[in-house]
Design an enzyme around this catalytic site. Structure first.
Site, short mmCIF file in Angstrom:
data_model
loop_
_atom_site.label_atom_id
_atom_site.label_comp_id
_atom_site.label_asym_id
_atom_site.label_seq_id
_atom_site.Cartn_x
_atom_site.Cartn_y
_atom_site.Cartn_z
N GLY A 193 31.43 73.76 -53.73
CA GLY A 193 31.95 74.10 -55.05
C GLY A 193 32.61 75.46 -55.02
O GLY A 193 33.19 75.87 -54.01
N GLU A 194 32.58 76.15 -56.15
CA GLU A 194 33.14 77.49 -56.32
C GLU A 194 34.66 77.51 -56.34
O GLU A 194 35.25 78.51 -56.71
CB GLU A 194 32.67 78.45 -55.21
N GLY A 195 35.31 76.44 -55.92
CA GLY A 195 36.76 76.46 -55.70
C GLY A 195 37.11 76.59 -54.24
O GLY A 195 38.29 76.75 -53.89
#
Length: 357
Positions: free
Chosen positions: A322-324
């Site tokens: 996740g997080e980008g």
């Protein structure tokens, strides 16, 4: 800032004439037809979004990391405590998270948006305070949020996208942070695609078999309570989002819609972004013309989301952070696709003979 209704009204299909021109130019470039594979598809899509061929290569990407907490943690769906969400927000602020490293590597800015963190978060130029409520309710026992809260979180995403585009960012990358957020993501994917909850519920942060079984049961029971399938034309996507979604999922859906309405491509990260994009697609089907899938997550449900949206991931590296992070890794591919269409010689300009027909 445009309202949700105004945003939906502004989302039109990408320019078919520019897409046709990009396809024609691809056929003239010094290579066999289709030899650059998916990069050619991306270049055509970027041309349609920009309304011109060749399209400008994105130069100012930005990752917006939406953060929220989840009441469903009370069911034991993750071994990680909710406090980690706040800790990671501070890690983002300090520039020490994976997405910070990957964003620096590709020249992207990072902003963090507190849309639903349970603890107070200090705001600055990196971390934006847009908190709608201090974490969702437990979706296993009640609606995760009210309809008004879901709408407010959608509006947060629209506002953030509008502001970032107004600052000159020409490619929006989705990011997320929220301990427990793969549980509402699985609920959204099952609800919006009709998939079996067991087929779209994964291990998230790496839960053991017993916890996975519990998590799957929680997802199945939450989706069952929704009643009529979301694929029913009479279904209300916002009601589904409010019932089983997360505040960061809602804000990401608004972010996707806001980017599309502004005519800017949106590069999706993984499972959380895919589940949010399903909400955006249910509200405005034309939004998919503006979406690029950065990668295929190792989470089961991501493939179901991508298939429903008709998106092909650019990379497949077994990521599930996740997080980008996956979106940041894919950005150079998106930029390269535009540059190839703009800068590669044609057979005529290079004086290269074409194959005989």
């Amino acid at each position: 800032m445009p309202t949700l209704d105004e945003t939906l009204a502004r989302i039109a299909p990408p320019d078919p004439a520019a897409r046709a021109a990009a396809l024609e130019r691809q056929a003239q470039l010094t290579k066999p037809a289709g030899a650059l594979g998916v990069l050619e598809d991306v270049s055509v899509q970027l041309a349609g979004i920009a309304g011109t061929c060749p399209p400008p290569a994105p130069e100012r990407p930005v990752v917006a990391v939406f953060a929220g907490d989840h009441g469903v943690l009370a069911q034991g769906v993750s071994p990680w405590p909710a406090e980690v969400t706040l800790g990671m927000v501070e890690n983002f602020r300090a520039g020490g998270a994976a997405v910070n490293v990957l964003a620096r590597a590709c020249g992207a800015d990072v902003v963090v948006v507190d849309v639903g963190v349970a603890a107070p978060v200090a705001a600055d130029e990196i971390v934006w305070d847009r908190n709608v409520r201090r974490g969702t309710a437990d979706l296993h026992t009640e609606a995760a949020m009210t309809r008004d809260e879901a709408l407010a979180a959608l509006q947060v995403g629209i506002d953030v996208a509008t502001e970032l585009v107004g600052r000159g960012h020409d490619l929006l990358l989705t990011g997320d942070m929220g301990i427990g957020n793969t549980t509402p993501a699985a609920c959204l994917v099952a609800a919006f695609t009709g998939a079996d909850p067991a087929a779209v519920t994964g291990r998230g942060t790496g839960v053991d078999d017993a916890t996975l079984a519990l998590k799957t049961r929680v997802v199945a029971e939450a989706v069952r309570r929704l009643g009529a399938p979301v694929t029913d034309p009479a279904a209300d996507p916002v009601a589904t989002l409010a019932a089983v979604g997360g505040l960061e999922h809602a804000a990401l859906a608004g972010f996707v819609l806001g980017g599309a309405a502004a005519g800017v491509p949106v590069l999706l990260d993984g499972f959380i972004a895919g589940s949010a994009a399903l909400v955006a697609h249910a509200l405005a089907p034309e939004v998919t013309g503006y979406l690029l899938a950065g990668h295929r997550s190792a989470e089961f449900g991501h493939l179901a989301a991508l298939s429903h949206l008709g998106l092909r991931p650019l990379v497949d590296l077994d990521l599930r952070l996740g997080e980008g992070s996956g979106a940041a890794l894919a950005f150079p591919l998106v930029r390269s696709a535009a540059l190839v269409l703009a800068e590669m010689a044609t057979f005529d300009s290079a004086g290269v003979a074409r194959k005989e027909v």
